[in-house]
Structures are given as structure tokens and as C-alpha cells.
Design a protein around this motif. Structure first.
Motif, PDB file in Angstrom:
ATOM      1  N   LYS A  99      49.956  38.828  42.194  1.00 50.88           N
ATOM      2  CA  LYS A  99      50.049  38.484  43.614  1.00 50.88           C
ATOM      3  C   LYS A  99      50.032  39.761  44.446  1.00 50.88           C
ATOM      4  CE  LYS A  99      50.334  34.344  42.429  1.00 50.88           C
ATOM      5  NZ  LYS A  99      49.048  33.647  42.483  1.00 50.88           N
ATOM      6  N   SER A 100      49.528  39.654  45.649  1.00 53.07           N
ATOM      7  CA  SER A 100      49.496  40.850  46.494  1.00 53.07           C
ATOM      8  C   SER A 100      50.913  41.130  47.011  1.00 53.07           C
ATOM      9  CB  SER A 100      48.560  40.636  47.670  1.00 53.07           C
ATOM     10  OG  SER A 100      49.120  39.669  48.537  1.00 53.07           O
ATOM     11  N   ALA A 101      51.120  42.381  47.408  1.00 51.92           N
ATOM     12  CA  ALA A 101      52.445  42.780  47.885  1.00 51.92           C
ATOM     13  C   ALA A 101      52.839  41.984  49.132  1.00 51.92           C
ATOM     14  CB  ALA A 101      52.464  44.279  48.185  1.00 51.92           C
ATOM     15  N   ARG A 102      51.865  41.440  49.807  1.00 52.91           N
ATOM     16  CA  ARG A 102      52.142  40.660  51.011  1.00 52.91           C
ATOM     17  C   ARG A 102      52.792  39.323  50.623  1.00 52.91           C
ATOM     18  NH1 ARG A 102      49.384  37.088  53.672  1.00 52.91           N
ATOM     19  NH2 ARG A 102      47.678  37.262  52.195  1.00 52.91           N
ATOM     20  N   ILE A 164      40.823  35.308  39.519  1.00 58.60           N
ATOM     21  CA  ILE A 164      40.771  33.853  39.665  1.00 58.60           C
ATOM     22  C   ILE A 164      40.780  33.506  41.155  1.00 58.60           C
ATOM     23  CG2 ILE A 164      42.062  31.704  39.289  1.00 58.60           C
ATOM     24  CD1 ILE A 164      42.996  32.910  36.644  1.00 58.60           C
ATOM     25  N   PRO A 165      39.840  32.657  41.574  1.00 55.08           N
ATOM     26  CA  PRO A 165      39.698  32.383  43.012  1.00 55.08           C
ATOM     27  C   PRO A 165      41.012  31.903  43.639  1.00 55.08           C
ATOM     28  CG  PRO A 165      37.926  31.378  41.760  1.00 55.08           C
ATOM     29  CD  PRO A 165      38.863  31.947  40.769  1.00 55.08           C
ATOM     30  N   LYS A 166      41.306  32.459  44.816  1.00 55.50           N
ATOM     31  CA  LYS A 166      42.532  32.091  45.533  1.00 55.50           C
ATOM     32  C   LYS A 166      42.579  30.592  45.825  1.00 55.50           C
ATOM     33  CE  LYS A 166      44.101  36.371  46.562  1.00 55.50           C
ATOM     34  NZ  LYS A 166      43.325  36.905  45.429  1.00 55.50           N
ATOM     35  N   GLU A 167      41.367  30.004  46.009  1.00 50.40           N
ATOM     36  CA  GLU A 167      41.290  28.601  46.413  1.00 50.40           C
ATOM     37  C   GLU A 167      41.992  27.701  45.402  1.00 50.40           C
ATOM     38  OE1 GLU A 167      38.507  30.586  46.142  1.00 50.40           O
ATOM     39  OE2 GLU A 167      38.546  31.099  48.267  1.00 50.40           O
ATOM     40  N   LEU A 168      41.859  28.067  44.129  1.00 47.35           N
ATOM     41  CA  LEU A 168      42.501  27.271  43.074  1.00 47.35           C
ATOM     42  C   LEU A 168      44.007  27.205  43.314  1.00 47.35           C
ATOM     43  CD1 LEU A 168      40.861  28.195  39.674  1.00 47.35           C
ATOM     44  CD2 LEU A 168      41.084  25.945  40.716  1.00 47.35           C
ATOM     45  N   PRO A 179      55.097  27.751  41.313  1.00 51.66           N
ATOM     46  CA  PRO A 179      54.501  28.852  40.554  1.00 51.66           C
ATOM     47  C   PRO A 179      54.388  28.550  39.049  1.00 51.66           C
ATOM     48  CG  PRO A 179      56.393  29.618  41.841  1.00 51.66           C
ATOM     49  CD  PRO A 179      56.284  28.152  42.061  1.00 51.66           C
ATOM     50  N   TRP A 180      55.405  27.910  38.483  1.00 49.45           N
ATOM     51  CA  TRP A 180      55.385  27.651  37.043  1.00 49.45           C
ATOM     52  C   TRP A 180      54.250  26.711  36.672  1.00 49.45           C
ATOM     53  CZ3 TRP A 180      58.727  30.340  33.903  1.00 49.45           C
ATOM     54  CH2 TRP A 180      59.759  31.023  34.561  1.00 49.45           C
ATOM     55  N   GLN A 181      54.122  25.636  37.458  1.00 53.94           N
ATOM     56  CA  GLN A 181      53.038  24.692  37.177  1.00 53.94           C
ATOM     57  C   GLN A 181      51.683  25.369  37.357  1.00 53.94           C
ATOM     58  OE1 GLN A 181      55.728  23.955  38.963  1.00 53.94           O
ATOM     59  NE2 GLN A 181      56.223  21.767  38.948  1.00 53.94           N
ATOM     60  N   THR A 182      51.551  26.120  38.452  1.00 55.92           N
ATOM     61  CA  THR A 182      50.273  26.787  38.694  1.00 55.92           C
ATOM     62  C   THR A 182      49.924  27.702  37.531  1.00 55.92           C
ATOM     63  OG1 THR A 182      50.988  26.837  40.998  1.00 55.92           O
ATOM     64  CG2 THR A 182      48.986  28.050  40.445  1.00 55.92           C
ATOM     65  N   LEU A 183      50.908  28.462  37.096  1.00 59.77           N
ATOM     66  CA  LEU A 183      50.658  29.394  35.990  1.00 59.77           C
ATOM     67  C   LEU A 183      50.218  28.643  34.736  1.00 59.77           C
ATOM     68  CD1 LEU A 183      50.755  32.077  34.483  1.00 59.77           C
ATOM     69  CD2 LEU A 183      53.213  31.829  34.285  1.00 59.77           C
TER      70      LEU A 183
END
Lengths: 293, 296, 555
Positions: A99-102, A164-168, A179-183
Motif C-alpha cells: 500500500k502507498s504511504a498515503r 495488481i490493478p487498484k480497481e480490483l 483487508p484480510w478478505q481482499t488479501l
């Protein structure tokens, strides 16, 4: 004319490539040839790439060596346990770090912390003292926990995740995935080559390391296979310290080129077996994680 | 709100790894104190007497220390150079091969040595390089005198470099091959129409396209200038080739573990760590600035 | 040169016969101990005080770190850490041994001990080398064993140490305290010249005695196809990269000694000043000779990279027929019979110097030290274990003979691998064997020598049929007889210990020395680089060390 030169160039190229490949196999073939050769022929230096006076006696002798199998077992145990730990830790670290620092304010601090530990070390003796004071000597944990975070693999996988595309991600978030499910449901299934690559690295790393086994394992029963082989093949020089007639007698019986070769060959087998299956993944796995346009 | 819970979960994911790193990497780092102490085991790090830079002074007074730095750097540089050139050439050759099955087979075979341990390879190498070993037998076909490779100061470094290249060249081609696939095919087509020969295409399209990768890899390997290959050398060397083959890591290992000169060993190790750290920062800085490459 | 200990004892070697009925002796000793000063009170174990060999009431356990047994030949199911010897000790004394670490390789073991010392987490009992002993003593990590030894050491153990007239025990005393039990390096570990007698006959050569004759034999073995197989596949004199090590195999100590050079030893020169043998001018002459021999191909070309087992393989495969090794090399040499039934080894005291003497620097009295951790509650338990172990090991207790009877299990499987024996045990043992063999009667022999006697007789009746018997014959009979040779001229070094600067800079000096000498011999450096070496050696701490030794030796 052009065709003619091309043909010559082609055959030259094929020849060089084939020769290089043979060169890569030569030492392995030599070890295999030695292991199937008769002891006397091996000692006389008659063996090239084909067994001389073919015999299985070295392998039969290995069968009688209890410690070979014990350390083989330790290595298998270490690879399985260490592989699982490496995998979990790598995945769990790579995802937030991608993830970006932002999006994740602590990201850069973690990154620097991790890279610092990779680049700087306190040295062997403090490292030993730490593990020893945790009462981990002689335990399988001493072989898998200190190497639990493969920083290089984390970076590899992190770079892959970034591709991996952000859109996903966003789509998943919309559906209410945390986050866990996404991962586990989105990132992991799309990262099979990278997973295979880091798994191969961790298996090979665990299988091949001898030094920690030598330093941290106090009993022969707990040695991984490479430590056993290192002690056996490379350091029989210890006889200098044991000038005792009985010792001499036993040691002259175990110093044996063909037997060592048989053990070397057997210890290569597991790698040779898994390698073809993972090989088709790791090229893309490394490339996607390392070279970024 | 949602965002905050995400961040909390990110921290949760990182904590196990961070804790493990703390225990097994950060805690031992306090041990560098030994480099500045007359370390006495029973007193430990906290009560041993502080001696300032004495261990470093002693290190530089030893004739060995210059030798091991020279050895380390020259072996590492030779390995880096050979490790850049050989895979580069090999990747170009492999790229010219048209038969897919052949190419696949070659790749599978040349990647293999990378996955063998130095313990195993050294065992085999020693067997191959003795006086009555394989290599000398082959030399004798050409009427050459046998050579004692592993005890020869003239041969030891070339053997280290050659065996290292042998182990890694195949695997290192992967990155070049990847860069090759990213070359735009239309460039070659255009060149063909202009009547360029195969060699010309190689020299004017392929090589320039790969150069940035070569330069990037060269820059990144700057951090390895003090890593000459501990496991390889530990398993191959003997006292006669200390002069050309003893490197920082083997020296630290011997003085620390076999001779119990804890202060000296830690000081040498610390110096190496510090110099490497700086070199790596420089190389990453360069890579970022000129190639816009960010490793983390 | 590193002084590796070479105390070559075996279970089958006899203790002095005068001690045959040690049972009574032990009781008298105990009575005396009880009468004199039994101040140490251990209420729960009072009974143990009465007799060194009496059991504890409550089990005492100690943790142990020691070198393992390479190629151990225990029967299936038993291990170094659980076997009948340990059971025997436990039954006799109610003492349990718990292994903290054991590795077989000597270097690896040294590392384990060093790591344990560095992290200050040592087991209750370890066997360490001199450098480690010194470190431990200085770090105040060791228990005082003086009282435990006085009260609990069996008469047999005391007799072994006493045969050295205090030379062994005095060396470990620090401020009057005994901080270790040292091993005893028996006399007779000097290298003999072993030669293939059958090759001498084939080539019609005499047994060599001067250095030139040795060189001539090496030349003939290398060049004249002594095995008559039509191939130039034999080598000359075998060698070892350590060059000179007391009691080691294949090292060139006898050649150095023939020139009056004793590398690594501290000796007094004519003026009474202490000098190190490595930098003496005689050394240069000896190196010159070795260089000449190497250049002429009389020394195994590859000796620099040979490990022990490489050399053993050359012997076994019939490539090598001349080498230096101690009397107990019989075990290794006997292997060559498997390959060539005619192989026949003879042992010689050679080369002799101009006055017909085989010079010999007297071995360091001990090199291994049994140490007990300070704070361990029962230091006497270790002494008792050692006593009981040796009662069993030397078969003073007939019941111990039943342990692994006939299996040839290594004595190293006893818990404490500390070698103890009378100083002259090898030669005395040989003399006893000789008179028994001549009388064809083993009745005069102590129990632990009978198996050796049997195998010698077996080999004399059917030479070389049984390899093990032949090995015993070569070691105890052929080699053993040369150990007492009247040609030996013993040189007494003035100092064996380690000084402060030695601990700090000694290893670097040894490295410099070994590298230089190897290069000179192999022709990679001119002979005159010896002079540079001497200057370097002095500059890099050698002079400092010499001064320290001068002081300590003067005391």
C-alpha cells in the motif's frame, strides 16, 4: 549467402548452448557416477561420467546409516515448518507494505525497519547468545524462527502486489471486503507464480543451509542433512585431534569417496524432484517482482 | 472510520514479522558493543570493560587485515564482473535459439546449479580438482602436467570466480531474458526491411535495449563488494591459500569462533557491516536517481 | 605448530601390574581420607563421603559437553547418551549424566565450547583444550577440584598422575588450586618411520636409518615401481599440511629433529636464553632439505591439501609405502593388506642424526582438561565418576568385562573421555606382552591386556589373515617395541604453557609460520624467505612472547 552464414551461426549458437548445459550437469553426473562405482576404482581415479564396476553397495551402506535418515527427517521437518512460516509471514507483510504511504501512514517506517535488519547485523556471537538465552538451542524452532522473515521474498511479493490493478481492490472494498478478505480472496489467487517462487526459494533455502544447524544444534540427532554432510564429507580432518588407536580404526573405515558421493546424490534428490514443478513459475515470478518498468 | 480499521488491520498483519525481526535481528545488534570491549563472558556485555577503539587499532596493526580486505574486494569484484557479463552473453545466445523445446531444456538445466548448496558443490569440486581428479585427468589427455588447483594461489581465485559463475550464470539470465521480451518487435521488422543483418540487429537493437538493465544490476551489486561468498570459501579453502582466498567473513568466523578473540572478530564484522550499509545506500540512491528504480 | 595431544591409550592397555588388587588399596585410602579432614558436610549424602566408590543416596545429575565418537560402533538401540557404560556408572554411584552437547568433529566441538564460554552458559562438566581452560580460569568460571581430588580420586587415578612426578597436576594449579583434571600424554607418541618391508625386498634395499637413506628409499618407492604393476602410480613420503605436530600422523617432526630443529617448542640455547624452535637456524637447514626432497618428487606432491583420510586411502590402496606415524598407526596401516596380501609394514626409529641418535622433544604432559562449572553443587561427583569409570575401563572390576563383551565397543562411550594412564605404559605393556608371547602363557598379564595378547598370538600363527589381529600386532608389537628404542635422545623443553601475548597473537604467528614453511617446502617462496619470516615473527609479537616465556620459565 546470408542464409549460409546464418546456418553456421545457428549451429555455433546451438553448440555453445548445449555445451554450457552439459557443463552445468557435469559435476552432478560425476557425483552420480562416483556413487555407483566400485570403491577401488573411485580411489584410483578411474571414474569419469559413467560408473566403473557398477555397484549399489554405497547405497546399501547408506541404508544402514541411521543418522543419515534422522537428519534427512530433520531437514524435511524444517522445510515444511519453515516453509509454512515463511509463507505466512511473507504474505502478511507484503500486502500492507504494497500500500502507498498515503493509504497506510506507517508503511515507510516498517519498510525502513525491515531493510535495516536485512543490511545490518550484530554478528555471530550475539546472535547465538540471543537464541541460546531463549532456550531454543537443539530445537527445530531455532532453525525456522530466526529465518522466519525472508526480507528478499517480502520485497519480491510486495512489488508483485503493487502491479495488481487498484480497481480490483476498490471493487472488493465496495462489496464490503476488509483487508484480510481482499488479501486471501483476491490477491493470493492472482499471484500464483510469485507464491510458487517465494515458496521455492524458502524450500531451497531451508534445505541447503548447514551453518545454523552446525552452530545451534548440539546433538547429532538434531542436525539437518546439509550439516551432517558438511561434517562428514568436508571435515574428517578432525582425526588430528583424536589420535586414539580405536578412533583411527573406525575412521579409516568410514572415509570413503563413493559412500560420500552416494549421500551427496541422495541429498540432492528432493530438490531435483520439486524443481521441475516449480520451475515453470519462478521465471515469471521473479521477473514480475524484480524488474519494474 | 473504515479507513482507520483498515490501517489497524495492516498493523496487525505486520506485527508478527516485526516482532520476529526484533527478537532475532535487533536484539543481537546490541552485541556490537563487544567490538568496543575487553569482553569477558562471565561479565557479559553490560559489565565488561570498555576499551574504546582498541580492537580496531589492533585490527589495523595486523598484517592480515589488509590482506583480507584486498582479497574480499578483488574476489567480489571479479565475481560481480563475471556475473554480469556471462549471463548477458548467454541470454543473447539463448535469445537467438529458435527451437522452443531446445530453449526450454537448456533453461531448465542451466538454472539448476543455483539450487544446489555449496556444501554439496564443494564436496564435488574438491573431488574433481585433486591431482587424480577429473580435471587433471582431462588435462593429461592434452599432455599437460597436473595442477594442484586448490592449494595454488594462482588458481584459487579463478576457481572461486569460475565456480560461482558456473552456479549462478543460468539463473541470472532470467532478468535479461525478461528485458528481451519487452523489446518492441516492430523494431526488428523495420530493421529487416532496411536490410540489416542478424549481427547488426543484435548490435544496434538488442544490446542497447539491454544496457539499462546491465547498468542497473551493476549499480545494485555495489552493495556486494564486501560479500565474496562465505559458504563457498569456507568449504573450499585451506591454509596455503589464505593469502589469496581468506576473506572478511571467513576471518571473522575463525577469529571469533575458533580462536575466541571476540572483540577483534566483532570489530572486523562491524566495520564490514557499516561499510556495506553505506555502499548499499549509495547504490540504491544512484539507481533511484538515474534509473528511477525503487527497490522498496 | 599446534600441539595436538596424542595420548594414545586404549581400554586394552594395562595399568601397572602392581596395582592388580586395588580393592584393598582403595579401602585403606578411604580410611585415611576419613581420618584426616572430613570437614565438608553433606548430610543427605553422608554415606558417600566414606568411600569414593560408594553411591549417593539421592541421585546426582550433571550436564556434560564433550566430543562425540565418530563412526560409533555401539549395538543398535544404544547411543553415546544412553548405553551400558552410563548405566554402569549410574548403578554404582547413583549419578546420572545428561548430555548438553556432543559433536564428533574436533573443530566443531571446539566451536561449541567456545560458544558456550562466550555466552557464559557452560554445562556442569566439559573437556576443553588449553586455550579454553585458560579463558575459563581467567573468567572465574571453574570450580576448585583440589579437595574433591584429594578425597575422592581412586588410588588408580592417583597412581596415573603420580607416575608423572607432579608434572601433570602442577601444570593446572593456579594459586595452589586445581581447577581441572588434565589428561596424561603418555610417552612414546613420537613418530616412527613406517616402511613397506615387502617393497624394500622387491627393490633390494636396506632398511634406512639416516635421512639420506630415507630420501633414497622414498625415491626408489616413487620411481622404481615397487608394486611391480607396470604403472608409475606410487608416491614418495607422505606428508601433512601441519608439518610438525607431536604425536600426529604424517608430519615431518623426525626430519626436523634430525637437524636439531623442534618447531613450536620452547628450548634453552647454549647461552641459557629461551628460544622458540620455529625460528632457530637449524630450522632453515631442515626446511632446505624438505624443499630439496619436494622438488625431487620424493614427498607426496599434494601433501598440502591432504586430509588424514586422503593419506589413509593412499596407504590402503597401496600407493604409499613410506610415512611417519606413531606406534598406533598399525590400525591404519593394516588396511593395505586388504588390497595387497603381500603388504608388510615395518617400524623404524629413523632418521638418525650425525651422532646416531633419533632426537625427540619431550611431549607436553597434557592437552585436554576436564573442568567443572563453578557453582556446581557436587564437584566430587565428577571425581567419583572418573574413578568408577576407570575401575570399569581397566577391568579392575571384573563385572565391567561383561559390558558389550566381544563387541569392541569404543571406550569413548564412557561418559568422561579423559585419557589417563601411566607415563610409560606403552613400552611396559609391550615388554609384558613380549615375555607372555615368548612363554606362550598369558597368566602373567593384567586382565585388560589378555585380548591384545590373544590377537597377537593369532596373527603370529596365521599372519595377516585376521585384519584386526594384524592391526593389533602392528600397533602393540611392531610399533610398541620401537617406542623404547635406545636410540632416542630426549630433549626437554623449558615451557609448555601459554602466556598472555601468546593467547592474543599466537594464532597469527602460527599462521604466518605454517604459511611460510609450506611455501618454502613447495618451492613457492625462496629458502631465504625464512630470514624474513624470523624478522616478521619477532616483530609481530614473537619477541614479546619470548620475554614472557623467559620470565615464566625462569621462575
Amino acid at each position: 549467402m546470408v542464409k549460409e552464414t546464418n546456418k553456421i551461426a545457428d549451429s555455433g549458437i546451438y553448440l555453445i548452448l548445449a555445451f554450457s548445459a552439459l557443463l552445468c550437469l557435469a559435476p552432478i553426473l560425476y557425483a552420480v557416477a562416483l556413487s555407483f562405482s566400485d570403491k577401488a576404482a573411485a580411489n584410483a581415479g578411474l571414474v569419469y561420467f559413467w560408473p566403473v564396476d557398477f555397484t549399489l553397495s554405497s547405497y546399501k551402506e547408506v541404508l544402514g546409516d541411521r543418522f543419515f535418515f534422522i537428519s534427512f527427517g530433520v531437514s524435511v521437518q524444517r522445510v515444511v515448518l519453515g516453509g509454512i512460516i515463511n509463507f505466512l509471514v511473507t504474505v502478511l507483510m507484503a500486502y500492507p507494505l504494497s500500500k502507498s504511504a498515503r493509504l497506510f501512514p506507517g508503511r515507510n517506517a516498517y519498510m525502513w525497519y525491515m531493510v535495516f535488519t536485512m543490511l545490518f547485523s550484530g554478528g555471530l556471537i550475539p546472535w547465538y547468545m540471543t537464541i541460546s538465552s531463549l532456550k531454543m538451542l537443539d530445537s527445530i524452532w531455532a532453525l525456522v524462527l530466526p529465518t522466519a522473515v525472508p526480507v528478499f521474498s517480502v520485497i519480491l511479493l510486495m512489488n508483485f502486489f503493487r502491479g495488481i490493478p487498484k480497481e480490483l481492490d476498490e471493487a472488493a472494498n465496495m462489496d464490503g471486503a476488509g483487508p484480510w478478505q481482499t488479501l486471501f480472496h483476491i490477491y493470493l489467487p492472482t499471484s500464483v507464480p510469485s507464491m510458487a517462487t517465494i515458496t521455492l526459494f524458502s524450500i531451497v533455502g531451508h534445505w541447503n543451509s548447514f551453518f545454523d544447524g552446525m552452530i545451534l544444534m548440539n546433538h547429532k540427532e538434531n542436525w539437518p542433512l546439509q550439516t551432517y554432510i558438511q561434517q562428514l564429507v568436508l571435515s574428517l580432518s578432525s582425526i588430528m585431534n583424536t589420535t586414539d588407536p580405536e578412533e583411527i580404526k573406525r575412521l579409516s573405515a568410514i572415509s570413503n569417496r563413493t559412500l560420500s558421493a552416494a549421500k551427496v546424490v541422495l541429498s540432492m534428490l528432493p530438490i531435483l524432484c520439486i524443481y521441475p514443478f516449480l520451475q515453470r513459475y519462478f521465471v515469471s515470478g521473479i521477473v514480475l517482482g524484480a524488474v519494474k518498468e | 472510520m473504515r479507513n482507520r480499521s483498515f490501517i489497524l488491520n495492516y498493523h496487525l498483519m505486520l506485527i508478527p514479522g516485526a516482532v520476529l525481526l526484533f527478537i532475532f535481528s535487533i536484539v543481537p545488534m546490541f552485541g556490537v558493543a563487544i567490538a568496543f570491549q575487553d569482553y569477558i563472558p562471565t561479565k557479559g556485555i553490560f559489565a565488561s570493560e570498555w576499551v574504546g577503539w582498541e580492537n580496531f587499532g589492533y585490527m589495523f596493526s595486523l598484517p592480515d587485515s589488509k590482506q583480507i580486505f584486498v582479497n574480499t574486494i578483488s574476489i567480489a569484484l571479479m565475481k560481480i564482473a563475471a556475473g554480469l557479463v556471462v549471463p548477458f552473453v548467454f541470454a543473447l545466445l539463448l535469445n537467438e535459439a529458435r527451437i522452443v523445446l531446445f530453449k526450454r531444456t537448456i533453461q531448465t538445466v542451466v538454472y539448476l546449479p543455483h539450487f544446489m548448496s555449496w556444501v554439496i558443490l564443494s564436496g564435488i569440486l574438491i573431488n574433481m580438482l585433486t591431482l587424480d581428479g577429473l580435471v587433471n585427468q582431462i588435462l593429461s589427455w592434452f599432455g599437460r602436467e597436473p595442477v594442484m588447483f586448490l592449494s595454488s594461489n594462482a588458481w584459487f581465485r579463478p576457481i572461486l570466480v569460475a565456480s560461482d559463475v558456473w552456479k549462478e550464470f543460468g539463473f541470472s539470465t532470467i532478468i535479461y531474458l525478461a528485458a528481451l521480451t519487452s523489446i518492441n518487435a516492430s523494431l526488428y521488422e523495420a530493421a529487416s526491411i532496411d536490410g540489416a543483418s542478424r549481427l547488426q540487429k543484435l548490435l544496434y537493437i538488442t544490446v542497447p535495449a539491454l544496457l539499462p538493465t546491465v547498468i542497473l544490476l551493476a549499480t545494485l551489486s555495489l552493495g556486494n563488494v564486501l560479500n565474496a561468498g562465505f559458504e563457498q570459501i569456507l568449504n573450499l579453502y585451506n591454509p596455503l591459500v589464505y593469502e589469496t582466498g581468506d576473506i572478511i567473513d571467513t576471518y571473522v568466523y575463525r577469529t571469533g569462533l575458533q580462536e575466541m578473540q571476540f572483540g577483534l572478530a566483532t570489530a572486523v564484522g562491524l566495520l564490514k557491516s557499516a561499510v556495506s550499509f553505506i555502499l548499499i545506500l549509495i547504490s540504491y540512491g544512484l539507481a533511484y536517481r538515474y534509473a528511477n528504480y525503487r527497490i522498496f | 605448530m599446534q600441539l595436538v595431544m596424542a595420548a594414545a591409550l586404549t581400554a586394552s592397555l594395562a595399568a601397572c601390574s602392581q596395582n592388580a588388587n586395588s580393592g584393598n588399596g582403595a579401602n585403606e585410602q578411604n580410611a585415611a581420607a576419613e581420618g584426616t579432614g572430613n570437614t565438608q558436610n553433606k548430610p543427605d549424602n553422608a554415606a558417600a563421603d566414606a568411600d569414593p566408590l560408594a553411591p549417593y543416596e539421592e541421585t546426582v545429575t550433571f550436564t556434560l559437553g564433550r566430543q562425540g565418537v565418530a563412526g560409533n560402533n555401539l549395538p543398535a538401540g544404544d547411543t553415546l547418551e544412553s548405553n551400558q557404560f552410563l548405566k554402569y556408572v549410574e548403578d554404582k554411584l547413583n549419578i546420572k549424566v545428561q548430555y548438553d552437547f556432543s559433536v564428533e568433529d574436533g573443530e566443531a566441538y571446539k566451536q561449541k565450547v567456545n560458544l558456550a564460554i562466550a555466552s557464559s552458559q557452560i554445562p556442569d562438566v566439559m573437556i576443553v583444550d588449553e586455550n579454553q581452560y585458560k579463558q575459563l580460569a581467567e573468567a572465574d568460571m571453574l570450580a576448585d577440584l583440589t579437595e574433591a581430588y584429594d578425597k575422592y580420586a581412586s588410588p588408580l587415578i592417583k597412581q596415573y598422575y603420580d607416575s608423572y612426578n607432579g608434572r601433570v597436576l602442577d601444570a593446572v594449579k593456579r594459586d595452589g588450586k586445581m581447577l581441572a583434571l588434565p589428561d596424561t600424554n603418555i610417552a612414546g607418541n613420537n613418530q616412527l618411520l613406517w616402511v613397506r618391508g615387502d617393497w624394500l625386498k622387491t627393490l633390494d634395499l636396506q632398511a634406512p636409518s639416516t635421512l639420506d637413506e630415507v630420501a633414497a628409499v622414498a625415491k626408489a618407492f616413487k620411481e622404481q615401481d615397487p608394486d611391480r604393476n607396470g604403472a608409475a602410480d606410487t608416491v614418495g613420503l607422505l606428508g601433512d599440511p601441519n608439518l610438525a605436530t607431536d604425536g600426529a600422523f604424517f608430519t615431518f617432526d623426525p626430519i626436523f629433529a634430525a637437524y636439531g630443529a623442534y618447531p613450536g617448542y620452547w628450548l634453552k640455547d647454549e647461552s641459557g636464553a629461551v628460544v622458540n624452535g620455529s625460528i632457530a637456524p637449524e630450522m632453515k637447514d631442515a626446511l632446505g632439505k624438505l624443499r630439496e626432497m619436494y622438488a625431487a618428487g620424493l614427498i607426496d606432491e599434494e601433501f598440502v591439501t591432504r586430509k588424514w583420510n586422503d593419506n589413509a586411502a593412499q596407504v590402503a590402496s597401496g600407493k604409499a609405502g613410506i610415512l611417519f606415524a606413531p606406534w598406533f598407526a598399525g590400525w591404519m596401516l593394516s588396511d593395505s593388506v586388504k588390497n595387497d596380501a603381500k603388504a608388510d609394514w615395518i617400524a623404524l626409529t629413523a632418521p638418525l642424526d650425525e651422532s646416531g641418535k633419533r632426537n625427540l622433544a619431550v611431549s607436553k604432559p597434557s592437552g585436554q582438561y576436564l573442568v567443572v562449572r563453578k557453582g556446581f553443587e557436587h564437584p566430587e561427583a565428577i571425581v567419583k565418576t572418573l574413578s568408577v569409570q576407570y575401575e570399569g575401563l581397566r577391568l579392575k572390576d571384573p563385572a565391567a568385562a561383561e559390558l558389550y563383551k566381544g563387541l569392541g565397543v569404543s571406550w569413548l562411550n564412557w561418559p568422561l573421555n579423559l585419557q589417563l594412564n601411566n607415563e610409560n605404559t606403552v613400552y611396559e605393556g609391550y615388554l609384558r606382552l613380549k615375555s607372555a608371547v615368548e612363554a606362550k602363557d598369558s597368566a602373567s598379564l593384567p586382565a585388560d591386556q589378555v585380548p591384545t595378547y590373544d590377537s597377537i598370538v593369532k596373527n603370529l600363527e596365521n599372519p595377516k589373515q585376521d585384519i584386526a589381529a594384524y592391526a593389533n600386532y602392528l600397533a602393540y608389537y611392531v610399533g610398541g617395541s620401537e617406542v623404547g628404542s635406545d636410540k632416542l635422545n630426549r630433549i626437554e623443553p623449558v615451557f609448555y604453557g601459554q602466556t598472555e601475548t601468546m593467547a592474543k597473537k599466537g594464532t597469527n604467528l602460527t599462521k604466518l609460520e605454517n604459511e611460510t614453511f609450506l611455501k618454502i617446502i613447495t618451492g613457492n617462496a625462496p629458502l631465504d624467505s625464512f630470514d624474513d619470516f624470523v624478522a616478521q615473527w619477532k616483530k609481530q609479537g614473537g619477541d614479546e612472547i619470548t620475554q614472557e616465556v623467559q620470565q615464566e620459565a625462569g621462575q
